[in-house]
Design a protein around this motif. Structure first.
Motif, PDB file in Angstrom:
ATOM      1  N   GLY A 144    -105.683  13.958 -38.466  1.00  0.00           N
ATOM      2  CA  GLY A 144    -106.541  13.215 -37.600  1.00  0.00           C
ATOM      3  C   GLY A 144    -108.043  13.112 -37.949  1.00  0.00           C
ATOM      4  N   LEU A 145    -108.583  13.764 -38.729  1.00  0.00           N
ATOM      5  CA  LEU A 145    -109.982  13.804 -39.272  1.00  0.00           C
ATOM      6  C   LEU A 145    -110.060  13.101 -40.415  1.00  0.00           C
ATOM      7  CD1 LEU A 145    -111.235  17.457 -38.606  1.00  0.00           C
ATOM      8  CD2 LEU A 145    -111.547  15.540 -37.040  1.00  0.00           C
ATOM      9  N   LEU A 146    -109.059  12.358 -41.045  1.00  0.00           N
ATOM     10  CA  LEU A 146    -109.177  11.849 -42.295  1.00  0.00           C
ATOM     11  C   LEU A 146    -109.884  10.670 -42.151  1.00  0.00           C
ATOM     12  CD1 LEU A 146    -108.011  12.442 -45.264  1.00  0.00           C
ATOM     13  CD2 LEU A 146    -106.109  11.094 -44.726  1.00  0.00           C
ATOM     14  N   HIS A 147    -109.798   9.840 -41.335  1.00  0.00           N
ATOM     15  CA  HIS A 147    -110.581   8.531 -41.211  1.00  0.00           C
ATOM     16  C   HIS A 147    -111.977   8.805 -40.169  1.00  0.00           C
ATOM     17  CE1 HIS A 147    -108.637   8.942 -37.280  1.00  0.00           C
ATOM     18  NE2 HIS A 147    -109.300   7.882 -36.693  1.00  0.00           N
ATOM     19  N   ALA A 148    -112.390  10.049 -40.480  1.00  0.00           N
ATOM     20  CA  ALA A 148    -113.713  10.075 -39.803  1.00  0.00           C
ATOM     21  C   ALA A 148    -113.918   9.359 -38.310  1.00  0.00           C
ATOM     22  CB  ALA A 148    -114.716   9.840 -40.714  1.00  0.00           C
ATOM     23  N   PRO A 149    -113.235   9.924 -37.421  1.00  0.00           N
ATOM     24  CA  PRO A 149    -113.280   9.254 -36.164  1.00  0.00           C
ATOM     25  C   PRO A 149    -114.419   9.660 -35.453  1.00  0.00           C
ATOM     26  CG  PRO A 149    -111.883  11.222 -36.115  1.00  0.00           C
ATOM     27  CD  PRO A 149    -112.194  10.929 -37.503  1.00  0.00           C
ATOM     28  N   LYS A 150    -115.012   8.589 -34.497  1.00  0.00           N
ATOM     29  CA  LYS A 150    -115.968   8.745 -33.879  1.00  0.00           C
ATOM     30  C   LYS A 150    -115.991   9.282 -32.428  1.00  0.00           C
ATOM     31  CE  LYS A 150    -118.347   5.891 -36.505  1.00  0.00           C
ATOM     32  NZ  LYS A 150    -119.276   6.374 -37.646  1.00  0.00           N
ATOM     33  N   LEU A 151    -114.710   9.314 -31.951  1.00  0.00           N
ATOM     34  CA  LEU A 151    -114.163  10.091 -30.734  1.00  0.00           C
ATOM     35  C   LEU A 151    -113.144  10.984 -30.976  1.00  0.00           C
ATOM     36  CD1 LEU A 151    -114.309  10.771 -27.845  1.00  0.00           C
ATOM     37  CD2 LEU A 151    -112.643   8.572 -27.581  1.00  0.00           C
ATOM     38  N   ILE A 152    -113.195  12.473 -30.746  1.00  0.00           N
ATOM     39  CA  ILE A 152    -112.239  13.109 -30.922  1.00  0.00           C
ATOM     40  C   ILE A 152    -111.866  14.017 -29.714  1.00  0.00           C
ATOM     41  CG2 ILE A 152    -111.533  15.212 -32.251  1.00  0.00           C
ATOM     42  CD1 ILE A 152    -113.900  14.508 -34.237  1.00  0.00           C
ATOM     43  N   ILE A 153    -110.497  13.957 -29.395  1.00  0.00           N
ATOM     44  CA  ILE A 153    -110.100  14.627 -28.162  1.00  0.00           C
ATOM     45  C   ILE A 153    -109.042  15.815 -28.732  1.00  0.00           C
ATOM     46  CG2 ILE A 153    -109.008  14.159 -25.880  1.00  0.00           C
ATOM     47  CD1 ILE A 153    -109.679  11.243 -26.376  1.00  0.00           C
ATOM     48  N   PHE A 154    -109.467  16.903 -27.909  1.00  0.00           N
ATOM     49  CA  PHE A 154    -108.590  18.104 -28.314  1.00  0.00           C
ATOM     50  C   PHE A 154    -108.056  18.582 -26.898  1.00  0.00           C
ATOM     51  CE2 PHE A 154    -111.899  18.527 -31.434  1.00  0.00           C
ATOM     52  CZ  PHE A 154    -111.009  18.891 -32.503  1.00  0.00           C
ATOM     53  N   ASP A 155    -106.652  18.741 -26.888  1.00  0.00           N
ATOM     54  CA  ASP A 155    -105.982  19.366 -25.870  1.00  0.00           C
ATOM     55  C   ASP A 155    -105.277  20.612 -26.241  1.00  0.00           C
ATOM     56  OD1 ASP A 155    -104.663  19.627 -23.266  1.00  0.00           O
ATOM     57  OD2 ASP A 155    -103.295  17.966 -23.620  1.00  0.00           O
ATOM     58  N   GLU A 156    -105.858  21.721 -25.660  1.00  0.00           N
ATOM     59  CA  GLU A 156    -105.337  23.055 -25.891  1.00  0.00           C
ATOM     60  C   GLU A 156    -105.564  23.347 -27.292  1.00  0.00           C
ATOM     61  OE1 GLU A 156    -105.709  25.204 -23.916  1.00  0.00           O
ATOM     62  OE2 GLU A 156    -105.546  24.376 -21.764  1.00  0.00           O
ATOM     63  N   PRO A 157    -106.673  23.077 -28.008  1.00  0.00           N
ATOM     64  CA  PRO A 157    -106.558  23.176 -29.406  1.00  0.00           C
ATOM     65  C   PRO A 157    -106.279  24.784 -29.890  1.00  0.00           C
ATOM     66  CG  PRO A 157    -108.981  23.137 -28.839  1.00  0.00           C
ATOM     67  CD  PRO A 157    -108.064  22.891 -27.614  1.00  0.00           C
ATOM     68  N   LEU A 158    -106.424  25.595 -29.335  1.00  0.00           N
ATOM     69  CA  LEU A 158    -106.395  26.843 -29.757  1.00  0.00           C
ATOM     70  C   LEU A 158    -104.906  27.719 -29.709  1.00  0.00           C
ATOM     71  CD1 LEU A 158    -109.527  28.614 -28.779  1.00  0.00           C
ATOM     72  CD2 LEU A 158    -109.476  27.278 -30.728  1.00  0.00           C
ATOM     73  N   THR A 159    -103.940  26.936 -29.332  1.00  0.00           N
ATOM     74  CA  THR A 159    -102.503  27.470 -29.286  1.00  0.00           C
ATOM     75  C   THR A 159    -102.015  27.597 -30.517  1.00  0.00           C
ATOM     76  OG1 THR A 159    -102.342  25.805 -27.261  1.00  0.00           O
ATOM     77  CG2 THR A 159    -100.182  26.875 -28.539  1.00  0.00           C
ATOM     78  N   ALA A 181    -120.025  13.226 -33.902  1.00  0.00           N
ATOM     79  CA  ALA A 181    -118.822  12.869 -33.104  1.00  0.00           C
ATOM     80  C   ALA A 181    -119.027  13.002 -31.650  1.00  0.00           C
ATOM     81  CB  ALA A 181    -117.482  13.589 -33.711  1.00  0.00           C
ATOM     82  N   ALA A 182    -118.432  12.539 -30.773  1.00  0.00           N
ATOM     83  CA  ALA A 182    -118.339  12.778 -29.371  1.00  0.00           C
ATOM     84  C   ALA A 182    -116.777  13.340 -29.371  1.00  0.00           C
ATOM     85  CB  ALA A 182    -118.419  11.276 -28.549  1.00  0.00           C
ATOM     86  N   ILE A 183    -117.193  14.394 -28.299  1.00  0.00           N
ATOM     87  CA  ILE A 183    -115.700  15.155 -28.556  1.00  0.00           C
ATOM     88  C   ILE A 183    -115.408  15.525 -26.976  1.00  0.00           C
ATOM     89  CG2 ILE A 183    -114.765  17.396 -28.789  1.00  0.00           C
ATOM     90  CD1 ILE A 183    -116.528  17.538 -31.320  1.00  0.00           C
ATOM     91  N   ILE A 184    -114.168  15.494 -26.485  1.00  0.00           N
ATOM     92  CA  ILE A 184    -113.630  15.887 -25.396  1.00  0.00           C
ATOM     93  C   ILE A 184    -112.635  17.292 -25.566  1.00  0.00           C
ATOM     94  CG2 ILE A 184    -112.335  15.201 -23.215  1.00  0.00           C
ATOM     95  CD1 ILE A 184    -113.033  12.271 -23.732  1.00  0.00           C
ATOM     96  N   LEU A 185    -112.974  18.189 -24.988  1.00  0.00           N
ATOM     97  CA  LEU A 185    -112.057  19.464 -25.364  1.00  0.00           C
ATOM     98  C   LEU A 185    -111.394  19.801 -23.810  1.00  0.00           C
ATOM     99  CD1 LEU A 185    -111.172  21.939 -26.500  1.00  0.00           C
ATOM    100  CD2 LEU A 185    -113.428  22.858 -26.396  1.00  0.00           C
ATOM    101  N   SER A 186    -110.244  19.399 -23.713  1.00  0.00           N
ATOM    102  CA  SER A 186    -109.590  20.171 -22.593  1.00  0.00           C
ATOM    103  C   SER A 186    -108.511  21.370 -22.730  1.00  0.00           C
ATOM    104  CB  SER A 186    -108.346  19.003 -22.080  1.00  0.00           C
ATOM    105  OG  SER A 186    -107.670  19.475 -20.881  1.00  0.00           O
ATOM    106  N   SER A 187    -109.106  22.297 -22.074  1.00  0.00           N
ATOM    107  CA  SER A 187    -108.587  23.813 -21.978  1.00  0.00           C
ATOM    108  C   SER A 187    -108.748  24.588 -20.671  1.00  0.00           C
ATOM    109  CB  SER A 187    -109.108  24.510 -23.314  1.00  0.00           C
ATOM    110  OG  SER A 187    -108.751  25.873 -23.314  1.00  0.00           O
ATOM    111  N   HIS A 188    -107.512  25.294 -20.573  1.00  0.00           N
ATOM    112  CA  HIS A 188    -107.868  26.457 -19.404  1.00  0.00           C
ATOM    113  C   HIS A 188    -108.696  27.659 -19.774  1.00  0.00           C
ATOM    114  CE1 HIS A 188    -105.054  24.142 -16.879  1.00  0.00           C
ATOM    115  NE2 HIS A 188    -104.257  24.044 -17.698  1.00  0.00           N
ATOM    116  N   LEU A 189    -108.935  27.572 -21.156  1.00  0.00           N
ATOM    117  CA  LEU A 189    -109.814  28.815 -21.551  1.00  0.00           C
ATOM    118  C   LEU A 189    -111.265  28.478 -21.548  1.00  0.00           C
ATOM    119  CD1 LEU A 189    -108.113  29.366 -25.017  1.00  0.00           C
ATOM    120  CD2 LEU A 189    -107.614  30.747 -22.737  1.00  0.00           C
TER     121      LEU A 189
END
Length: 258
Positions: A144-159, A181-189
């Motif tokens: 996902g990072l290969l094309h250098a995205p401007k917006l990065i969205i993580f859904d529970e990335p530490l699982t 980058a602008a980042i959205i991080l969705s997590s219950h942690l």
């Protein structure tokens, strides 16, 4: 980098998300939190174009997602909680495949530092079946990072990550934000969000109940000076009948993106 205005998603008579507006700008890490059923997954799917909203608009790096979905999606990377990989492609072949989709001719040069940062440089020839759950997650992120995205969205990335992988993932997210980058991080942690995020958006029953910088949201809901984000979360969701305020410089009523 992402501007969401009046997002509403209905399934028949059920409203999963109701008139949601927010923005995340370059260098910001926004934590998206809420109880189960709050509308987080629906919000992420609408924001990434996986499903269309019933009402409202999404702009990514200034591009309207509904009007030009391909161009808008080229600016983002979305990492779901469950890695989805091709079982008969090696790590390197996955990267090559993604590079061909995005028309990247310098993919090997791009991939090398990403694999090094994710501690996967020695895994290039392995198939997904030979990788641990955490390594599969890292491979998804590398692609996902290969094309250098401007917006990065993580859904529970530490699982599935071990303690070392968790520390490295947090460092990667902070580095991506520093790089613009602008980042959205969705997590219950909530402890993860407190450590990594600059902003937080709290949903309940599909409605925004808090939105702003960590300091602004804590100032509104904290019961004492050393209240944790967990304390703030429970106070905010208990007081969900109170409309979310507009903070100066917050993601409410954002100005148009360039």
């Amino acid at each position: 980098m992402i501007e969401v205005n009046g997002l509403t998603k209905r399934y028949g008579d059920f409203t999963a998300v109701n008139e949601l507006s927010f923005a995340v700008r370059a260098g910001e890490v926004m934590g998206l939190v809420g109880p189960n059923g709050a509308g987080k997954t629906t919000t992420l799917r609408c924001a990434t174009g996986i499903i269309p909203p019933t009402l409202g608009s999404v702009r990514i790096h200034g591009i309207d997602l509904a009007a030009d979905p391909v161009a808008a999606k080229r600016q983002l990377a979305f990492f779901p909680d469950e890695p989805r990989l091709f079982e008969y492609l090696t790590v390197e072949q996955h990267l090559n495949f993604v590079a061909r989709i995005y028309g990247l001719t310098d993919w090997k040069e791009r991939a090398a530092p990403i694999l090094e940062e994710l501690e996967m440089a020695d895994k290039r020839g392995l198939l997904p079946g030979e990788l641990s759950r955490g390594m599969k997650q890292k491979l998804t992120i590398a692609c996902g990072l290969l094309h250098a995205p401007k917006l990065i969205i993580f859904d529970e990335p530490l699982t599935g990550l071990d303690p070392g992988g968790i520390r490295r993932m947090k460092e990667v997210m902070k580095r991506l934000a520093r790089d613009g980058a602008a980042i959205i991080l969705s997590s219950h942690l909530l402890s993860l969000l407190e450590e990594v995020c600059s902003h937080v958006l709290i949903l309940k029953n599909g409605v925004k109940v808090a939105d702003g910088s960590i300091g602004e949201v804590r100032a509104r809901f904290a019961t004492h000076a050393d209240s944790s984000l967990e304390d703030v979360f429970f106070k905010a969701t208990e007081d969900a009948a109170t409309p979310a305020p507009t903070f100066a410089g917050s993601a409410i009523s954002p100005p148009p993106l360039p």
